[in-house]
Scaffold this motif. Sequence first.
Motif, PDB file in Angstrom:
ATOM      1  N   ARG A 289       0.930 -10.587   0.959  1.00 32.06           N
ATOM      2  CA  ARG A 289       2.039 -10.507   0.002  1.00 32.06           C
ATOM      3  C   ARG A 289       1.961  -9.268  -0.875  1.00 32.06           C
ATOM      4  N   ASP A 290       0.750  -8.923  -1.345  1.00 33.23           N
ATOM      5  CA  ASP A 290       0.608  -7.889  -2.367  1.00 33.23           C
ATOM      6  C   ASP A 290      -0.055  -6.608  -1.888  1.00 33.23           C
ATOM      7  N   GLY A 291      -0.708  -6.616  -0.713  1.00 32.37           N
ATOM      8  CA  GLY A 291      -1.323  -5.411  -0.180  1.00 32.37           C
ATOM      9  C   GLY A 291      -2.394  -4.833  -1.079  1.00 32.37           C
TER      10      GLY A 291
ATOM     11  N   LEU B 213      -7.592  -2.396   1.643  1.00 35.00           N
ATOM     12  CA  LEU B 213      -8.699  -1.728   0.967  1.00 35.00           C
ATOM     13  C   LEU B 213      -8.532  -0.211   0.961  1.00 35.00           C
ATOM     14  N   ILE B 214      -8.161   0.387   2.109  1.00 29.87           N
ATOM     15  CA  ILE B 214      -8.005   1.849   2.106  1.00 29.87           C
ATOM     16  C   ILE B 214      -6.778   2.250   1.291  1.00 29.87           C
ATOM     17  N   ASP B 215      -5.731   1.415   1.296  1.00 27.95           N
ATOM     18  CA  ASP B 215      -4.581   1.704   0.427  1.00 27.95           C
ATOM     19  C   ASP B 215      -4.995   1.681  -1.041  1.00 27.95           C
ATOM     20  N   ALA B 216      -5.828   0.694  -1.406  1.00 27.69           N
ATOM     21  CA  ALA B 216      -6.272   0.580  -2.798  1.00 27.69           C
ATOM     22  C   ALA B 216      -7.166   1.752  -3.196  1.00 27.69           C
ATOM     23  N   LEU B 217      -8.086   2.141  -2.298  1.00 28.48           N
ATOM     24  CA  LEU B 217      -8.974   3.264  -2.612  1.00 28.48           C
ATOM     25  C   LEU B 217      -8.192   4.563  -2.746  1.00 28.48           C
ATOM     26  N   ASN B 218      -7.238   4.791  -1.851  1.00 30.70           N
ATOM     27  CA  ASN B 218      -6.422   6.002  -1.959  1.00 30.70           C
ATOM     28  C   ASN B 218      -5.572   5.988  -3.221  1.00 30.70           C
TER      29      ASN B 218
ATOM     30  N   LEU C  57      -5.766  -5.282  -4.802  1.00 23.46           N
ATOM     31  CA  LEU C  57      -7.189  -4.933  -4.807  1.00 23.46           C
ATOM     32  C   LEU C  57      -7.553  -3.836  -5.794  1.00 23.46           C
ATOM     33  N   ALA C  58      -6.672  -2.863  -5.969  1.00 25.03           N
ATOM     34  CA  ALA C  58      -7.018  -1.663  -6.749  1.00 25.03           C
ATOM     35  C   ALA C  58      -7.649  -1.983  -8.108  1.00 25.03           C
ATOM     36  N   PRO C  59      -7.122  -2.932  -8.888  1.00 24.83           N
ATOM     37  CA  PRO C  59      -7.730  -3.203 -10.206  1.00 24.83           C
ATOM     38  C   PRO C  59      -9.076  -3.917 -10.125  1.00 24.83           C
ATOM     39  N   GLN C  60      -9.443  -4.434  -8.949  1.00 24.56           N
ATOM     40  CA  GLN C  60     -10.658  -5.243  -8.825  1.00 24.56           C
ATOM     41  C   GLN C  60     -11.841  -4.478  -8.235  1.00 24.56           C
TER      42      GLN C  60
ATOM     43  N   ASN D 135       1.742   2.425   3.713  1.00 19.31           N
ATOM     44  CA  ASN D 135       1.631   3.218   2.485  1.00 19.31           C
ATOM     45  C   ASN D 135       1.064   4.612   2.736  1.00 19.31           C
ATOM     46  N   GLY D 136       0.891   4.971   4.005  1.00 20.67           N
ATOM     47  CA  GLY D 136       0.504   6.335   4.330  1.00 20.67           C
ATOM     48  C   GLY D 136      -0.978   6.610   4.429  1.00 20.67           C
ATOM     49  N   SER D 137      -1.837   5.587   4.389  1.00 21.01           N
ATOM     50  CA  SER D 137      -3.280   5.812   4.525  1.00 21.01           C
ATOM     51  C   SER D 137      -3.632   5.982   6.004  1.00 21.01           C
ATOM     52  N   PRO D 138      -4.528   6.921   6.332  1.00 19.72           N
ATOM     53  CA  PRO D 138      -4.844   7.178   7.745  1.00 19.72           C
ATOM     54  C   PRO D 138      -5.685   6.071   8.375  1.00 19.72           C
ATOM     55  N   VAL D 139      -5.351   5.746   9.629  1.00 19.31           N
ATOM     56  CA  VAL D 139      -6.074   4.721  10.385  1.00 19.31           C
ATOM     57  C   VAL D 139      -6.303   5.241  11.797  1.00 19.31           C
ATOM     58  N   TYR D 140      -7.557   5.208  12.239  1.00 13.07           N
ATOM     59  CA  TYR D 140      -7.916   5.607  13.598  1.00 13.07           C
ATOM     60  C   TYR D 140      -8.150   4.338  14.413  1.00 13.07           C
ATOM     61  N   VAL D 141      -7.572   4.284  15.592  1.00 10.62           N
ATOM     62  CA  VAL D 141      -7.695   3.114  16.457  1.00 10.62           C
ATOM     63  C   VAL D 141      -8.332   3.555  17.766  1.00 10.62           C
ATOM     64  N   HIS D 142      -9.465   2.939  18.098  1.00  7.52           N
ATOM     65  CA  HIS D 142     -10.143   3.352  19.334  1.00  7.52           C
ATOM     66  C   HIS D 142     -11.153   2.305  19.775  1.00  7.52           C
ATOM     67  N   GLY D 143     -11.081   1.935  21.035  1.00  9.09           N
ATOM     68  CA  GLY D 143     -11.987   0.934  21.582  1.00  9.09           C
ATOM     69  C   GLY D 143     -11.417  -0.458  21.375  1.00  9.09           C
ATOM     70  N   GLY D 144     -12.041  -1.443  21.989  1.00  5.27           N
ATOM     71  CA  GLY D 144     -11.514  -2.791  21.845  1.00  5.27           C
ATOM     72  C   GLY D 144     -12.399  -3.899  22.348  1.00  5.27           C
TER      73      GLY D 144
END
Length: 505
Positions: free
Chosen positions: A371-373, A63-68, A377-380, A237-246
Amino acid sequence: MTTIQDFTSQYGLVKKIDAFGYLDYLKANPDAPRKHGKIVLVTADTPLKASRGEGKTTTTIALIDALNKRGIDAAAVLRQPSMGITAAGSKGGASGGGKASLTHPELIDWGLTGEMAAIAAAQNLLVSFAEKAIDDGKLDTILVPRVSEVPSRSLRSITVDAGKNNVAEKVVLTPTSELMQIVCLSRSMDEIGQRVAKMIAGTKDGKAVTFGEFVDLWRITGILSDAVKPALTETVNGSPVYVHGGPFANVSIGIPTLVSVEMACSLHDVVIVEAGYGADAGAQKWLDIACREYGAQWPSAAIVVTRASTWRDDPELAWRYPFHVDRLEKLDIPTFPLINLWEGEDDQVPALRETAAELGFRTPIVGNLFRDGGEALAPQLDGFVEALSNGSMPAQPHSHKGMAIIENIRWVAEHAYGVPADRVVLKDGFADSLGAASALCADAGFRLDDLALVAVKSPATMTDNDRAPEDERTVTLKKVEVHAGAGLVHVNLTSSLTTPMPKIV
């Protein structure tokens, strides 16, 4: 000019960000450049099996790859999984897969971003102090469990030889611990110290004793100096991801740290927050704990992920997915169904869209994201982007603080599980457990009803029996456990383990 880079340092192959320091800087400098990102909640259908995910992290990354790709500045905030369960193969690795993956998934899967081990060390040190307090006559019992990233059936219930008398203890997985909850919910090191001080270590002569009464708290907060910093990584694909907590969503709060989400919202226009397990678990806790009680931002939209097989292949459980989507829509959260296809399911898309239309869903988003990443999503995303663009920032929901705990759980059962209040059942012994928890809180100087409610439940069920007819479904309340430092009270609803065993693969 001060920027986020001034609060960022290298940590192996990822970066760590002093989020506490950065947010303090923004508060002290209200004219400093910042964004006010909108939150999108990614949640899921209730899985058919506890050991199986629906694809929330894969969807979040795609989703973040598609939005970017569409020119929208989007980032994701993820939790770190439990090594002993997730990385050991019991379910997805919480780092996506295929074309919707992180650049270094092993750093997430195997706990190498650091906070899990530090939180475990800090809570175990607290228990060691409690054991010494037994020796010194300051405690008779210990109520805080030790923690481990590696589950062991033998450690679920243990007895420690304390000389004159034996002391019952137990070990739970790190994500289920009270200290993990404290780190996830706190917005400063001072707050963490204050919350640790309020943790109930055990009892003396039947009365509650907190850690603040006998522990120098700098010993604990010092261990957490790096653990409180979100890790910054990125997708392939270079989109930023923050990882914290669990924290686990079935037996804990199931959400990433509030400070990581607030920081991300100051840096990006759209922030995707993934909540653990299904909409009845992680999403319920984001809405009713993080937002309702701890001031987190109410989502501007939601994505509810399911597999085609989960939604359609078991008629007795098919009610759950439409229930989740409808529930979020009734909260005025624009909710988009997303169907995460597996190989060989592309031919089902027309039938899936037809069924979605019959149920009155928004136009479903469908794709094989492994498969498609994000390209799938981007067109949808036209309707999704329109909902985000045109929607205003939602108002904060009112607190349930002070609501009687049984009334609170009845409210959650009705709204999150579809079970009316008169079918919430009290198991034998629940009243005694509730009374003991209330007395423990009174000893420590506060009211049980002022704590935020955590429903402890099976991740694969919403009720005592999801296959029962709608008018026969019940929710049974079993026991109460206080996490005073985190400001939470746990109510066990169905069988759930805080030390589940990994699946052999």
